[in-house]
Structure formats: C-alpha cells, structure tokens
Design an enzyme around this catalytic site. Structure first.
Site, PDB file in Angstrom:
ATOM      1  N   ASP A 133       0.864  -1.173   0.000  1.00 25.43           N
ATOM      2  CA  ASP A 133       0.000   0.000   0.000  1.00 25.43           C
ATOM      3  C   ASP A 133       0.905   1.229   0.000  1.00 25.43           C
ATOM      4  OD1 ASP A 133      -2.411   1.530   0.245  1.00 25.43           O
ATOM      5  OD2 ASP A 133      -2.020   1.782   2.375  1.00 25.43           O
ATOM      6  N   SER A 134       0.328   2.390  -0.305  1.00 24.29           N
ATOM      7  CA  SER A 134       1.113   3.625  -0.233  1.00 24.29           C
ATOM      8  C   SER A 134       1.509   3.945   1.210  1.00 24.29           C
ATOM      9  CB  SER A 134       0.316   4.780  -0.817  1.00 24.29           C
ATOM     10  OG  SER A 134      -0.901   4.922  -0.111  1.00 24.29           O
ATOM     11  N   CYS A 144      -3.695  -1.043  -2.133  1.00 27.51           N
ATOM     12  CA  CYS A 144      -3.980   0.382  -2.348  1.00 27.51           C
ATOM     13  C   CYS A 144      -4.957   0.521  -3.514  1.00 27.51           C
ATOM     14  CB  CYS A 144      -2.662   1.083  -2.668  1.00 27.51           C
ATOM     15  SG  CYS A 144      -2.823   2.794  -3.187  1.00 27.51           S
ATOM     16  N   GLU A 201      -6.119  10.875   8.837  1.00 27.49           N
ATOM     17  CA  GLU A 201      -4.781  10.894   9.429  1.00 27.49           C
ATOM     18  C   GLU A 201      -4.670  11.888  10.575  1.00 27.49           C
ATOM     19  OE1 GLU A 201      -1.907  11.071   6.243  1.00 27.49           O
ATOM     20  OE2 GLU A 201      -2.137   8.911   5.962  1.00 27.49           O
ATOM     21  N   CYS A 234     -11.104   3.541  -0.943  1.00 25.17           N
ATOM     22  CA  CYS A 234      -9.792   3.969  -0.458  1.00 25.17           C
ATOM     23  C   CYS A 234      -9.634   3.334   0.919  1.00 25.17           C
ATOM     24  CB  CYS A 234      -9.714   5.493  -0.366  1.00 25.17           C
ATOM     25  SG  CYS A 234      -8.228   6.109   0.472  1.00 25.17           S
ATOM     26  N   HIS A 241      -8.323   4.201   3.523  1.00 22.92           N
ATOM     27  CA  HIS A 241      -8.488   5.088   4.683  1.00 22.92           C
ATOM     28  C   HIS A 241      -9.951   5.298   5.062  1.00 22.92           C
ATOM     29  CE1 HIS A 241      -4.290   6.431   4.291  1.00 22.92           C
ATOM     30  NE2 HIS A 241      -4.429   6.995   5.469  1.00 22.92           N
TER      31      HIS A 241
END
Lengths: 278, 278
Positions: free
Chosen positions: B10-11, B73, B152, B184, B186
C-alpha cells in the site's frame, strides 16, 4: 560566476510564492526551480527522509551549476538546511531565518505564534531562530496538517476552512500573540480565513519577501549580482508529470510559466544503507 | 512453492485493513507487507508515477520470493494493476475487482456510488469493473481528497468531518445510490460520518474482506495453500522511518505489529529515461 542561476526548491508548487518575490526583487537573475511533486508532501515525513530528498535535489541543482540555493520549503528549511550547508559550499538560504526576522521586527507584545506542518513544528526551528534574534520573545507553535490539503482542494473560504482555522488557531488567539508566522508556503492561500480568526490586530508574516531580500543581500555582498539591465530566464523542473504543476503554477506566478520539465532524482542518491531494524 | 509468503503493499498504513482480513481468512500463511510511507500519498499523483512506484515495490517483494501479490492500495489497483500483471507471472490481486463484486451483489436499486482519491476516480476503474459484472448498474463516482488527511489527523467525528462528508456525499445521496463503495483504504476510518450522511438504507462496501476471499480462492485453486495447522509469520517494511507506521499500525491491526524494517526502493529502478519536455 555572476552569470550562473539561482536554484530554488520546494516539495511542490508552494515555493513559487518565494520564486515570485525573488524574480520581483532581482529581475535580472536566471532561476531554476525544482518541485518534488512525485514525493510531496514533506511536512508529514521524518527528518531523515526530508534530509535525504533535499540532498538529492540540491545535488541535482548543483549539477545545473547554480551560484546560490534557496530552500523555499519550510519543512526542508527546518530540518535539512544545516545538512545542506555542510555538504555544499555555495550560499544556501532557507525561509525560516528570514521569517523569524520579519516576525521579531513585527511583534509589539513580544508574543509570536508560528503555524506550520507537523515536521516544521516538531523541529522548533522557528522558535530557535526567533530566540536567537531576541530571547525575550515568547513563541507559541501549532501544527495545522489540514491547511495544505484544504489549500490544494481549493476550499479556502468555505465553512470547512473557517471551522478548521478556528480549531487550529483559537488557542494561539487566546494566548494573545500579536504576530503570526505563516510557516508553510501553502498557508498564504488561506490568509483570509486565518486573518478572520486571528482578528485585524494580529500581523500575518510570510517569509517570501524577506527571503528574497536576503538573497539579494548575499549576492550583492559576494559580488554575484548580474547587471540590472539584464532580464533573467526561468526554468522549471518537477518529479511527477507537469500537468498539475503547470495549472496551479500559472495561478501562483500570475502569468506564463514557460516550459516545465520532468526529471528523475533517483540517480542522485548517495550510497544507500539497505535495511535498518527498529 | 506453497511455503512462500503472500506479498501485500500500500502507499502507507491503510492497506493493513486488507492484511488484517487476509490474516483472518488465512491464518496459516506468512505475509510480507510494504508501506511506501516516504512517498505517500499516491491518490494525488499521476498514473505514470503510481505505476513506477508500484513496479519498484513489486520488484522488491518479488526478490523476497512471494507466491501471490495483493495490491491493497485502491489508487495503485486502479492505475497499475494491468502493468504489474504484465510484468510478473505470479497471481496479482487488486482491491477494485473484489470491491466491485461486493457492490454489484449488494445493490437492489441498480445505482452504486463510488468514493475514492482523485486518481482512482479519474481512472474509472470501479465503473468499468462493476459494468463488466452487470452493465445495467449505474455507477456514480466522487473524489473525496480531504478524507485521507482527515483520517490521518484523527478528525473522524467532529464538525469538520461531518460538513466535509456532507459536501462530498450530498450529490450521491440525492442521486439515490443504495450502495456506496469506500474506494480507499483510509475511508473505513470515517465510516460513521459517511453512514450518517448517506443514511441507514445505504450499504457501505469496503473491499478488504472480499479481497481476502479472492486471495484464498486463487491459492486454493493453484494448490498453493499452506496446511491449516500452520501459523503464519508477518513481516513489515516501510520506506520512511517506522515510528509513525508502528503507532498507527498497532491501532489498525489491533495488536502487536512486531518488527518493522525500513527499506530503500530506489535501487529497484528500471532504466530511467532522464528528462522529458511537456
């Protein structure tokens, strides 16, 4: 030597605000700008990584034969300036010292606020620089991680921007700072909502103009200024494809950006050390 | 061959939600996870750059001798999966197909919403994948660039998160989608505010569990599963220093992350082509 260009770098497009002031102050100078758009942002990354990236960029620009290097990125100035100054022997100018000077000159109450990325705030670079100028000034720092994505999303005067600014800045306001350093090249884009929260009695300081003055002064002292009758050329390099940079860059510079080249910095690496355990 | 590990990348840290499901589904398997934390995020970058980074990571993991690669990702799955499948001959599983399958199975109204990064939405990868399963399903896409920084920053249930979700999702809601793909890794962190805006009648789909099922099925079909009595080991690599990854990762995985190693991917480069003009 005086005919060489001024090198400027940033993690992305934000440093163009500094370039703009340099061009305004020294229209006779050639400039080379590098935006590390493939690895942006720097402000959320570790000092080690930011130093490594900054070194790669500085090496790249040194190979383009520059006479002075401007670190236009606050995060890179905060954590990598000393490492760069140690490695290279041309003058290297960051944005922290000039911003600190402008803030120290502006404050009346002796209480200065600094906002920036997580990395810049963690470094305490502004606090140290301001206290070197005047140890009596009290400095209050606040990281504002959402300001960069808000500026990039173009949400600069909506409800989200206003509430976010209020959450980040309320405490600085309450503590009575009369001067606020916009310690990230993206933040001037949010100047209006920041001013709205801080109120008209708080001076907002950004480093761009003061940095350009510092560059002019150093080049003048070293006899490296080009004749004033000249008109400089400006070259642009980025590490991701240029489309986004060109779009935003034209807005930042308020005009034609000219050719933008994509480059790879990965060959600029030093001897890498493979793996490390933590 | 069956004893080799499953590679996952993943990134950054988000792909750990996919890893968690893989471990849950296949506890007997060894895994190697790589988070490209020095270059995160991918969702704002060009397909060319995301493909280049994905190839470097895939090469790195191939050298660790894996039997299957999971592209955890969404952005990398959307733009780089085909390039990776062409270059390497082990099975490579992205998160888009599984997410599309889950969405196609969930919708009753035949109207599916997809939210993701700018790069994922620009690729139309979810639309194409859903329409391959059922061409009659209508797919409405929306990029939500601020969701990653909000997650984040940990602002997942405050006013800013709620207003942002409303701005991004109002139109999808109005168009009457009954299923929303969280495109995504996140976004599941913001599940509550997303659900609040979309209402209880809209099903939220994330790809993690369906991706793990796909991995299990492929390994089973190819006779590559380890015996069920085994317990796998899990290794973690990141490209920035591990501190931040360890902190967030322990929260994501809900337990001990174990050793995390920092690696440099820059030596994994292909013959670079120097500069290109645009």
């Amino acid at each position: 030597m005086a005919w060489k260009a001024i090198g400027i770098f940033d993690s992305g497009v934000g440093g163009l605000t500094v370039l703009k002031e340099v061009i305004h102050t020294l229209p006779q100078e050639d400039t080379i700008y590098l935006g590390d758009t493939a690895r942006v942002p720097y402000g959320t990354k570790s000092p080690e990584t930011v130093i490594r990236y900054s070194r790669q960029i500085a090496r790249y620009l040194m190979n383009r034969d520059i006479k002075l290097l401007v670190v236009a990125c606050n995060t890179a100035s905060a954590v990598a300036l000393a490492a760069l100054q140690q490695e290279f022997d041309i003058p290297i100018v960051g944005v922290i010292e000039p911003g600190a000077r402008a803030a120290a000159a502006a404050t009346r109450s002796g209480k200065v606020g600094v906002i920036g990325t997580a990395a810049t705030v963690a470094s305490s670079a502004y606090t140290k620089a301001i206290k070197r100028i005047n140890p009596d000034i009290e400095v209050v720092n606040r990281a504002c991680p959402l300001f960069v994505p808000l500026a990039e999303e173009g949400w600069v005067d909506n409800e989200v921007a206003r509430i976010t600014a209020r959450i980040y800045l309320e405490d600085l306001k309450r503590q009575g700072v009369d001067t606020l350093v916009l310690g990230c090249t993206h933040y001037p884009i949010l100047k209006e909502v920041i001013a709205e929260v801080m109120g008209p009695e708080v001076a907002l300081v950004d480093s761009a103009a003061e940095t350009a003055r510092t560059v002019a002064q150093i080049l003048s002292e070293e006899g490296l200024l080009r004749p004033e009758c000249e008109r400089g050329n400006h070259h642009f390099y980025v590490t991701d494809i240029p489309a986004g940079f060109i779009r935003v860059g034209n807005r930042f510079l308020g005009g034609e950006l000219g050719d933008v080249y994509q480059v790879s910095l990965e060959q600029e690496q030093e001897g890498e050390d493979g793996e490390e355990t933590y």
